[in-house]
Design an enzyme around this catalytic site. Structure first.
Site, PDB file in Angstrom:
ATOM      1  N   LYS A  42       5.848 -34.211  14.276  1.00  0.00           N
ATOM      2  CA  LYS A  42       5.053 -33.187  13.622  1.00  0.00           C
ATOM      3  C   LYS A  42       4.665 -32.079  14.579  1.00  0.00           C
ATOM      4  CE  LYS A  42       2.542 -36.618  10.886  1.00  0.00           C
ATOM      5  NZ  LYS A  42       1.238 -37.335  10.799  1.00  0.00           N
ATOM      6  N   GLY A  43       4.639 -32.406  15.875  1.00  0.00           N
ATOM      7  CA  GLY A  43       4.009 -31.541  16.874  1.00  0.00           C
ATOM      8  C   GLY A  43       4.486 -30.105  16.908  1.00  0.00           C
ATOM      9  N   GLU A  98      10.793 -27.719  20.019  1.00  0.00           N
ATOM     10  CA  GLU A  98       9.963 -28.882  20.357  1.00  0.00           C
ATOM     11  C   GLU A  98       8.643 -28.377  20.937  1.00  0.00           C
ATOM     12  OE1 GLU A  98       8.953 -31.623  19.844  1.00  0.00           O
ATOM     13  OE2 GLU A  98      10.004 -33.187  20.971  1.00  0.00           O
ATOM     14  N   ASP A  99       7.591 -29.159  20.759  1.00  0.00           N
ATOM     15  CA  ASP A  99       6.280 -28.770  21.282  1.00  0.00           C
ATOM     16  C   ASP A  99       6.202 -28.954  22.796  1.00  0.00           C
ATOM     17  OD1 ASP A  99       6.430 -31.535  21.083  1.00  0.00           O
ATOM     18  OD2 ASP A  99       4.541 -31.773  19.985  1.00  0.00           O
ATOM     19  N   ASP A 102       8.179 -34.165  27.991  1.00  0.00           N
ATOM     20  CA  ASP A 102       7.464 -34.973  28.977  1.00  0.00           C
ATOM     21  C   ASP A 102       8.521 -35.714  29.804  1.00  0.00           C
ATOM     22  OD1 ASP A 102       5.226 -36.228  30.128  1.00  0.00           O
ATOM     23  OD2 ASP A 102       5.238 -37.835  28.669  1.00  0.00           O
ATOM     24  N   LYS A 130       6.578 -30.543  31.083  1.00  0.00           N
ATOM     25  CA  LYS A 130       5.979 -31.245  32.234  1.00  0.00           C
ATOM     26  C   LYS A 130       7.117 -31.742  33.110  1.00  0.00           C
ATOM     27  CE  LYS A 130       2.116 -33.427  29.749  1.00  0.00           C
ATOM     28  NZ  LYS A 130       1.678 -34.765  29.261  1.00  0.00           N
ATOM     29  N   PHE A 151      -2.768 -34.553  29.806  1.00  0.00           N
ATOM     30  CA  PHE A 151      -2.542 -34.750  28.376  1.00  0.00           C
ATOM     31  C   PHE A 151      -3.143 -33.584  27.604  1.00  0.00           C
ATOM     32  CE2 PHE A 151      -2.849 -36.460  24.140  1.00  0.00           C
ATOM     33  CZ  PHE A 151      -1.614 -37.081  24.017  1.00  0.00           C
ATOM     34  N   VAL A 152      -2.294 -32.883  26.859  1.00  0.00           N
ATOM     35  CA  VAL A 152      -2.767 -31.684  26.151  1.00  0.00           C
ATOM     36  C   VAL A 152      -2.742 -31.878  24.642  1.00  0.00           C
ATOM     37  CG1 VAL A 152      -2.204 -30.024  27.964  1.00  0.00           C
ATOM     38  CG2 VAL A 152      -0.446 -30.672  26.326  1.00  0.00           C
ATOM     39  N   ASP A 158      -1.295 -33.477  19.067  1.00  0.00           N
ATOM     40  CA  ASP A 158      -2.404 -34.347  18.654  1.00  0.00           C
ATOM     41  C   ASP A 158      -2.776 -35.367  19.718  1.00  0.00           C
ATOM     42  OD1 ASP A 158      -0.058 -36.058  18.393  1.00  0.00           O
ATOM     43  OD2 ASP A 158      -1.352 -37.423  17.274  1.00  0.00           O
ATOM     44  N   ARG A 164      -4.754 -31.167  16.073  1.00  0.00           N
ATOM     45  CA  ARG A 164      -3.560 -30.346  15.844  1.00  0.00           C
ATOM     46  C   ARG A 164      -3.909 -28.921  15.412  1.00  0.00           C
ATOM     47  NH1 ARG A 164       1.035 -33.678  15.824  1.00  0.00           N
ATOM     48  NH2 ARG A 164       0.760 -35.762  14.960  1.00  0.00           N
TER      49      ARG A 164
END
Ligand code: 5GP
Length: 179
Positions: A42-43, A98-99, A102, A130, A151-152, A158, A164
């Site tokens: 969902k990001g 993509e959001d 990582d 990252k 962590f963002v 979320d 969100r």
């Protein structure tokens, strides 16, 4: 936004400028082509909604939803497709949106999976990266910000499905998840 829980990393205006910048680059690179923009749920939905309005070439959009499985809380690289694309990507110019990248394991899986469907090209746009956490060889073509290993949340991202809707990209204060 609850500033007891989060610290703003990039505000609404900064993000807007950055997204416009990426949109301009993409418009230039795909001039004369038609895009199929694939958002990873969902990001990515907030970033994607803003990004496509900054892209000035013909396009269709589609979505994919994947989840990591396995015992570990961090990405295991074993990924399952929860919702597949609606359309064939054969012969299409695909842009994955993509959001955040990582370890890169999720996107690596998606990229390899889509490649087997014979698109004309695949590129990746991500808002946040990252690089220090990378485990898989995956190289995004368009990156908004490289960020440290924090962590963002916000702007689509979320923590336990919260945050969100925050308009800024924020660092979640460790006190929230160390409770
Ligand atoms: P990867 O497979 O690259 O390790 O994982 C990517 C996914 O992990 C992202 O699509 C996102 O859902 C989640 N993720 C990684 N880092 C963060 C973060 O800092 N905040 C949030 N909210 N999700 C993250």
């Amino acid at each position: 936004m609850d500033l007891l829980q989060v610290e703003v990393l990039y505000n609404r205006e900064q993000i807007q400028e950055k997204v416009a910048d990426i949109g301009r680059q993409i418009s230039g690179d795909y001039r004369g082509h038609e895009l199929l923009v694939v958002g990873i749920l969902k990001g990515a939905f907030v970033f994607m909604a803003d990004l496509i309005r900054e892209i000035d070439v013909p396009m269709e959009i589609d979505f994919m939803d994947v989840s990591s499985y396995g015992l570990s809380t961090s990405s295991s690289g074993e990924v399952r497709i929860e919702k597949d694309l609606e359309y064939s990507i054969k012969g299409r110019d695909v842009l994955i949106v993509e959001d955040i990248i990582d370890t890169g394991l999720t996107l690596k899986f998606i990229y390899e999976n889509l490649k087997t469907r014979n698109p004309k090209s695949i590129r990746i746009a991500c808002l946040l990266d990252k690089p220090s956490r990378r485990k898989a060889e995956i190289f995004p073509d368009y990156v908004g910000y490289s960020i440290p290993d924090k962590f963002v949340v916000g702007y689509g991202l979320d923590y336990a499905e919260q945050y969100r809707h925050y308009p800024a990209v924020c660092i979640l204060k460790p006190a929230v998840y160390e409770k």
